[in-house]
Design a protein around this motif. Structure first.
Motif, PDB file in Angstrom:
ATOM      1  N   UNK A  76       0.835  -1.213   0.000  1.00  0.00           N
ATOM      2  CA  UNK A  76       0.000   0.000   0.000  1.00  0.00           C
ATOM      3  C   UNK A  76       0.868   1.260   0.000  1.00  0.00           C
ATOM      4  N   UNK A  77       1.935   1.247   0.762  1.00  0.00           N
ATOM      5  CA  UNK A  77       2.824   2.416   0.821  1.00  0.00           C
ATOM      6  C   UNK A  77       3.521   2.665  -0.498  1.00  0.00           C
ATOM      7  N   UNK A  78       3.960   1.600  -1.138  1.00  0.00           N
ATOM      8  CA  UNK A  78       4.635   1.736  -2.434  1.00  0.00           C
ATOM      9  C   UNK A  78       3.666   2.312  -3.466  1.00  0.00           C
ATOM     10  N   UNK A  96       1.956 -14.876  12.093  1.00  0.00           N
ATOM     11  CA  UNK A  96       2.389 -14.228  13.341  1.00  0.00           C
ATOM     12  C   UNK A  96       1.130 -13.829  14.121  1.00  0.00           C
ATOM     13  N   UNK A  97       0.393 -12.829  13.627  1.00  0.00           N
ATOM     14  CA  UNK A  97      -0.903 -12.461  14.201  1.00  0.00           C
ATOM     15  C   UNK A  97      -1.552 -11.314  13.451  1.00  0.00           C
ATOM     16  N   UNK A  98      -0.858 -10.805  12.430  1.00  0.00           N
ATOM     17  CA  UNK A  98      -1.428  -9.690  11.667  1.00  0.00           C
ATOM     18  C   UNK A  98      -0.948  -8.339  12.148  1.00  0.00           C
ATOM     19  N   UNK A  99      -0.377  -8.297  13.372  1.00  0.00           N
ATOM     20  CA  UNK A  99       0.147  -7.014  13.850  1.00  0.00           C
ATOM     21  C   UNK A  99       1.318  -6.556  12.998  1.00  0.00           C
ATOM     22  N   UNK A 100       2.079  -7.521  12.480  1.00  0.00           N
ATOM     23  CA  UNK A 100       3.182  -7.184  11.574  1.00  0.00           C
ATOM     24  C   UNK A 100       2.647  -6.430  10.353  1.00  0.00           C
ATOM     25  N   UNK A 105       1.683  -1.061   7.646  1.00  0.00           N
ATOM     26  CA  UNK A 105       0.846  -0.138   6.861  1.00  0.00           C
ATOM     27  C   UNK A 105       0.538   1.143   7.603  1.00  0.00           C
ATOM     28  N   UNK A 106       0.154   1.002   8.857  1.00  0.00           N
ATOM     29  CA  UNK A 106      -0.376   2.161   9.579  1.00  0.00           C
ATOM     30  C   UNK A 106       0.733   3.132   9.994  1.00  0.00           C
ATOM     31  N   UNK A 114      -1.362   6.223   4.073  1.00  0.00           N
ATOM     32  CA  UNK A 114      -2.144   5.047   3.691  1.00  0.00           C
ATOM     33  C   UNK A 114      -3.274   4.947   4.718  1.00  0.00           C
ATOM     34  N   UNK A 115      -4.494   5.059   4.255  1.00  0.00           N
ATOM     35  CA  UNK A 115      -5.649   4.960   5.159  1.00  0.00           C
ATOM     36  C   UNK A 115      -5.840   3.510   5.538  1.00  0.00           C
TER      37      UNK A 115
END
Ligand code: RP5
Length: 167
Positions: A76-78, A96-100, A105-106, A114-115
């Motif tokens: 998304x950032x790219x 892992x858990x999605x926090x990665x 992104x955030x 990136x919203x």
């Protein structure tokens, strides 16, 4: 030039393995009859194609891009770096858990937003994309108003059922 079939929203994802999550966005756009395109593009495996996609998006008529990826989720950032269009990020749940994915992104540095939605929040990404379109599209705005009104009725029905269960 755009017509009723020109994609207005681009859904992209880093891998086919993201599709079970990202198809939620596609289904919402179908429900609202928003023309969209859906692609697999990888920030690190197909960087040139990702850049080309971002740089051509505006001229091809896209108005919002939804990008889903997992792990070191820089897609998304790219994409956001290469287009003036709004980019909505969907962090995809990983082993892992999605926090990665979420933090990748955030935590975009200032200048390239990136919203970012919730982990696996593809449906909300599509709803937000529609709300962005609706700011300059009265028909889409009306669809969103109707969608929300229907949601109110569904919750009222749930409320009635739950209350009735314990009467
Ligand atoms: C990311 O790596 C993709 O967005 C996906 O979430 C994750 C795993 O990709 P695959 O190994 O399943 O292709 O680039």
């Amino acid at each position: 030039m755009s017509d009723s079939k020109t994609p207005r929203v681009g859904i992209i994802m880093g891998s086919e393995s993201d599709l079970p999550v990202m198809k939620g966005a596609a289904e919402i756009l179908q429900e609202f009859e928003v023309p969209f395109e859906i692609r697999v593009l990888s920030a690190h495996r197909t960087p040139h194609l990702s850049q080309e996609y971002a740089e051509s998006a505006l001229d091809r008529g896209l108005q919002v891009i939804i990008a889903g990826a997992g792990g070191a989720a820089h897609l998304a950032g790219v994409i956001a770096a290469g287009t003036p269009l709004p980019v909505l990020g969907v962090p995809v749940l990983t082993k892992v858990d999605g926090l990665d994915s979420l933090l990748s992104m955030v935590q975009m540095p200032s200048g390239i937003p990136v919203g970012t939605l919730a982990i696996n929040g593809a449906k909300n990404a599509a709803l937000l994309a529609i709300q962005i379109l609706a700011t300059s599209d009265p028909d889409m705005l009306q669809r969103m108003v109707t969608y929300k009104a229907e949601m109110v009725e569904k919750v009222k029905a749930m409320d009635g059922r739950v209350q009735a269960h314990f009467e």
